[in-house]
Scaffold this motif. Sequence first.
Motif, PDB file in Angstrom:
ATOM      1  N   MET A   1       0.990  -1.177  -0.073  1.00 31.12           N
ATOM      2  CA  MET A   1      -0.068   0.045  -0.068  1.00 31.12           C
ATOM      3  C   MET A   1       0.846   1.255  -0.130  1.00 31.12           C
ATOM      4  N   LEU A   2       0.351   2.097  -0.646  1.00 31.71           N
ATOM      5  CA  LEU A   2       1.453   3.480  -0.974  1.00 31.71           C
ATOM      6  C   LEU A   2       1.069   4.359   0.247  1.00 31.71           C
ATOM      7  N   LYS A   3       2.051   4.950   0.783  1.00 34.58           N
ATOM      8  CA  LYS A   3       1.784   6.045   1.544  1.00 34.58           C
ATOM      9  C   LYS A   3       2.348   7.129   1.115  1.00 34.58           C
ATOM     10  N   GLN A   4       1.704   8.394   1.116  1.00 33.33           N
ATOM     11  CA  GLN A   4       2.275   9.496   0.643  1.00 33.33           C
ATOM     12  C   GLN A   4       3.013  10.320   1.597  1.00 33.33           C
ATOM     13  N   ILE A   5       4.141  10.779   1.220  1.00 27.88           N
ATOM     14  CA  ILE A   5       5.166  11.401   2.071  1.00 27.88           C
ATOM     15  C   ILE A   5       5.229  13.016   1.769  1.00 27.88           C
ATOM     16  N   VAL A   6       5.188  13.221   0.380  1.00 32.69           N
ATOM     17  CA  VAL A   6       5.419  14.472  -0.275  1.00 32.69           C
ATOM     18  C   VAL A   6       4.198  14.848  -1.257  1.00 32.69           C
ATOM     19  N   GLU A   7       3.568  15.869  -0.887  1.00 33.95           N
ATOM     20  CA  GLU A   7       2.375  16.248  -1.734  1.00 33.95           C
ATOM     21  C   GLU A   7       2.688  17.769  -2.445  1.00 33.95           C
ATOM     22  N   ASN A   8       2.731  17.860  -3.661  1.00 31.06           N
ATOM     23  CA  ASN A   8       2.756  19.235  -4.271  1.00 31.06           C
ATOM     24  C   ASN A   8       4.091  20.009  -3.466  1.00 31.06           C
ATOM     25  N   SER A  16      10.904  10.347  10.260  1.00 31.95           N
ATOM     26  CA  SER A  16      11.311   9.926  11.231  1.00 31.95           C
ATOM     27  C   SER A  16      13.170  10.030  11.135  1.00 31.95           C
ATOM     28  N   GLY A  17      14.024  10.274  12.008  1.00 31.18           N
ATOM     29  CA  GLY A  17      15.220  10.138  12.020  1.00 31.18           C
ATOM     30  C   GLY A  17      15.774   8.835  11.926  1.00 31.18           C
ATOM     31  N   SER A  18      16.992   8.459  11.468  1.00 32.95           N
ATOM     32  CA  SER A  18      17.511   7.182  11.131  1.00 32.95           C
ATOM     33  C   SER A  18      19.057   7.217  11.063  1.00 32.95           C
ATOM     34  N   GLU A  19      19.755   6.150  11.671  1.00 32.17           N
ATOM     35  CA  GLU A  19      20.963   6.156  11.453  1.00 32.17           C
ATOM     36  C   GLU A  19      21.348   5.389  10.209  1.00 32.17           C
ATOM     37  N   ILE A  49      10.404   5.556 -10.524  1.00 31.43           N
ATOM     38  CA  ILE A  49      10.099   4.402  -9.533  1.00 31.43           C
ATOM     39  C   ILE A  49      11.375   3.845  -9.106  1.00 31.43           C
ATOM     40  N   GLY A  50      11.476   3.684  -7.780  1.00 28.71           N
ATOM     41  CA  GLY A  50      12.884   3.398  -6.952  1.00 28.71           C
ATOM     42  C   GLY A  50      13.733   4.699  -7.267  1.00 28.71           C
ATOM     43  N   PHE A  51      13.400   5.702  -6.688  1.00 32.03           N
ATOM     44  CA  PHE A  51      14.283   6.855  -6.832  1.00 32.03           C
ATOM     45  C   PHE A  51      15.552   6.982  -6.045  1.00 32.03           C
ATOM     46  N   GLY A  52      15.691   6.156  -5.021  1.00 35.58           N
ATOM     47  CA  GLY A  52      16.632   6.082  -4.293  1.00 35.58           C
ATOM     48  C   GLY A  52      17.173   7.511  -3.609  1.00 35.58           C
ATOM     49  N   GLU A  53      18.304   7.665  -4.161  1.00 32.91           N
ATOM     50  CA  GLU A  53      18.889   8.904  -3.541  1.00 32.91           C
ATOM     51  C   GLU A  53      18.465  10.271  -4.140  1.00 32.91           C
ATOM     52  N   GLY A  54      17.662  10.086  -5.336  1.00 34.59           N
ATOM     53  CA  GLY A  54      17.156  11.142  -5.955  1.00 34.59           C
ATOM     54  C   GLY A  54      17.998  11.916  -7.198  1.00 34.59           C
ATOM     55  N   GLN A  55      18.790  10.855  -7.533  1.00 38.46           N
ATOM     56  CA  GLN A  55      19.734  11.227  -8.564  1.00 38.46           C
ATOM     57  C   GLN A  55      19.254  11.890  -9.794  1.00 38.46           C
ATOM     58  N   LEU A  56      17.985  10.887 -10.285  1.00 40.10           N
ATOM     59  CA  LEU A  56      17.305  11.312 -11.553  1.00 40.10           C
ATOM     60  C   LEU A  56      16.749  12.566 -11.418  1.00 40.10           C
ATOM     61  N   GLY A  57      16.050  12.914 -10.413  1.00 36.65           N
ATOM     62  CA  GLY A  57      15.592  14.111 -10.036  1.00 36.65           C
ATOM     63  C   GLY A  57      16.351  15.367 -10.111  1.00 36.65           C
ATOM     64  N   GLY A  76      10.555   1.691  -2.205  1.00 34.03           N
ATOM     65  CA  GLY A  76       9.898   0.550  -1.194  1.00 34.03           C
ATOM     66  C   GLY A  76      10.997   0.727   0.229  1.00 34.03           C
ATOM     67  N   TYR A  77      12.058   1.575   0.178  1.00 36.22           N
ATOM     68  CA  TYR A  77      12.783   1.524   1.327  1.00 36.22           C
ATOM     69  C   TYR A  77      12.513   2.784   1.943  1.00 36.22           C
ATOM     70  N   ALA A  78      12.171   2.380   3.344  1.00 38.48           N
ATOM     71  CA  ALA A  78      11.677   3.630   4.162  1.00 38.48           C
ATOM     72  C   ALA A  78      12.683   4.680   4.520  1.00 38.48           C
ATOM     73  N   VAL A  79      13.957   4.434   4.486  1.00 37.98           N
ATOM     74  CA  VAL A  79      15.001   5.564   4.704  1.00 37.98           C
ATOM     75  C   VAL A  79      14.891   6.397   3.583  1.00 37.98           C
ATOM     76  N   ASN A  80      14.946   6.064   2.403  1.00 39.99           N
ATOM     77  CA  ASN A  80      14.814   6.846   1.050  1.00 39.99           C
ATOM     78  C   ASN A  80      13.497   7.831   1.236  1.00 39.99           C
ATOM     79  N   CYS A  81      12.532   7.522   1.788  1.00 36.94           N
ATOM     80  CA  CYS A  81      11.283   8.243   2.099  1.00 36.94           C
ATOM     81  C   CYS A  81      11.431   9.058   3.381  1.00 36.94           C
ATOM     82  N   SER A  82      12.364   8.858   3.807  1.00 34.44           N
ATOM     83  CA  SER A  82      12.916   9.949   4.962  1.00 34.44           C
ATOM     84  C   SER A  82      13.561  10.865   5.009  1.00 34.44           C
ATOM     85  N   ASN A  83      14.053  11.294   3.615  1.00 36.50           N
ATOM     86  CA  ASN A  83      15.176  12.120   3.112  1.00 36.50           C
ATOM     87  C   ASN A  83      14.708  13.374   3.295  1.00 36.50           C
ATOM     88  N   GLY A  84      14.802  14.037   4.535  1.00 39.06           N
ATOM     89  CA  GLY A  84      14.507  15.427   4.322  1.00 39.06           C
ATOM     90  C   GLY A  84      15.271  16.466   3.601  1.00 39.06           C
TER      91      GLY A  84
END
Length: 240
Positions: A1-8, A16-19, A49-57, A76-84
């Motif tokens: 199930m998709l969870k939206q992290i960033v909208e517009n 959440s922070g992570s080591e 799809i699978g943006f990782g570290e955001g290199q393509l963006g 799909g990797y939660a840490v990539n989706c917590s990259n403030g």
Amino acid sequence: MLKQIVENYSVVSPISGSERFPQGKSAAPKELIFHILDDNTTSVAVLDIGFGEGQLGKLIKANPATAHWAVDGVDGYAVNCSNGELFAEKLYRNVWHGLAQDIPSEQFKQYKILCLLDVIEHLSAETAKWLLRTLLASMADDAFLFISTPLWFYPQETIQPGDLEEHLIGVPATSMLALMPKIYAVNPPLIGGFVLGKRSLDFIEFFQPTTDKHFSYEKGLAIANVVNCQHTPGVVFKYW
């Protein structure tokens, strides 16, 4: 199930922070993105799809010719989706945490370019075939799928718990060329990037990845050479 992290361009879910550190550097010929369309000045929506570290963006937004493109990402990797830090750069319009398999098929029609860079080799053979068929079948008639993958069984295991980095399949050059790409390029060490149109769906049965971990670089190179899959770094080859 998709969870939206960033909208517009705004973060809408708690981060959440992570080591752990974001994962997902790609050796794909990402610059191929600039050669897909005849006119880059038009309004373009991209799904990474699978943006990782955001290199393509970062690549798209750094180019004045494509800086106006809207780029969405899913990973799909939660840490990539917590990259403030990444999200603060306002590179990605929308970001979801989840797997490519979780994306509703009707959503794909919203995009001119779907990107699956160094992702498919992390899937099982059957899931990879299902996903490729689903993307091609679901995307708009005038859209393109930009896919990259090692053209051999590139050995890679998990780096951090749950990072989805392990490679499960290898994809021979025959599989990718049989999909009738519009253009392609190959980076060392034999990492191919291929742009597919809707017509590739007619040839989807010829996409046959292997789970054989003995499918070495040497074997992959031999196949690429015999089917004349050009692998000159920095050179884009056009089929149609």
